[in-house]
Design an enzyme around this catalytic site. Structure first.
Site, PDB file in Angstrom:
ATOM      1  N   GLY A  53       0.862  -1.104   0.016  1.00 29.03           N
ATOM      2  CA  GLY A  53       0.028   0.131  -0.116  1.00 29.03           C
ATOM      3  C   GLY A  53       0.736   1.244   0.010  1.00 29.03           C
ATOM      4  N   HIS A  54       1.747   1.224  -0.796  1.00 27.10           N
ATOM      5  CA  HIS A  54       2.729   2.399  -1.083  1.00 27.10           C
ATOM      6  C   HIS A  54       3.608   2.089  -2.480  1.00 27.10           C
ATOM      7  CE1 HIS A  54       4.808  -0.500   1.795  1.00 27.10           C
ATOM      8  NE2 HIS A  54       5.655  -0.508   0.509  1.00 27.10           N
ATOM      9  N   ALA A  55       4.506   3.340  -2.777  1.00 28.81           N
ATOM     10  CA  ALA A  55       5.248   3.141  -3.786  1.00 28.81           C
ATOM     11  C   ALA A  55       6.496   3.605  -3.411  1.00 28.81           C
ATOM     12  CB  ALA A  55       4.674   4.154  -4.937  1.00 28.81           C
ATOM     13  N   ARG A 100       2.187  -0.970  -4.954  1.00 26.23           N
ATOM     14  CA  ARG A 100       1.778  -2.098  -4.875  1.00 26.23           C
ATOM     15  C   ARG A 100       0.958  -2.522  -3.386  1.00 26.23           C
ATOM     16  NH1 ARG A 100       7.391  -2.277  -3.731  1.00 26.23           N
ATOM     17  NH2 ARG A 100       7.232  -0.515  -5.364  1.00 26.23           N
TER      18      ARG A 100
END
Ligand code: T46
Length: 137
Positions: A53-55, A100
């Site tokens: 839950g981040h890039a 992702r």
């Protein structure tokens, strides 16, 4: 915008032994297209929970389901792609600029991550609005 096709499955060498079991190897420059500076692994994920839950702005990673299975949702800010990882001889290369999320972990699954750099929180984008503003065009 990052091309989702730059995230791809890398098939690792599987050395099968009918008597003793299998062995898989990941070698820098041979299988892994970056210098490996860090390895970490995710395990004991309760049913229904998700990770990620981040890039990342610059980090490259190879995610390997060394046990069990899980799904990776890749998002470049415009399109999404789902990849099921369920073979310990296959890893998913994730390039920078991709949001992702890891979901649907099977019981007892372990995700091993090989990373191109040391942990650096300032290199994460954890706000989806910020991610869209930077990469979604
Ligand atoms: C990713 C997905 C697949 C560290 O101190 N060192 C580390 O090397 C890592 C990876 C994390 N941490 C700390 C940072 C947080 O306080 O561990 C805590 C949990 O990290 P995070 O919430 O980022 O965990 P995930 O599972 O959501 O994400 C991790 C990676 O951080 C990320 O790069 O792509 O796994």
């Amino acid at each position: 915008m990052t091309n989702l096709n730059d995230c791809k499955i890398i098939t690792l060498k599987k050395i099968a032994d009918k008597t003793r079991g299998n062995l898989t190897v990941a070698e820098q420059a041979i299988d892994v297209p970056f210098e490996i500076k860090r390895a970490y692994w995710i395990y004991d994920v309760p049913g229904g929970e998700s990770r990620g839950g981040h890039a990342h702005k610059s980090l490259r990673q190879l995610l390997i389901p060394v046990s069990g299975s899980f799904k990776v949702v890749l998002d470049n800010g415009a399109e999404k792609k789902e990849v099921l990882l369920n073979h310990p001889w296959e890893g998913l290369l994730i390039v920078p600029g991709i949001w992702r999320t890891l979901e649907d972990f099977s019981s007892g699954s372990v995700c091993m991550c090989l990373a191109s750099d040391h942990y650096d929180e300032s290199e994460y984008i954890r706000d989806y609005g910020e991610f869209k503003a930077i990469y979604g065009k």
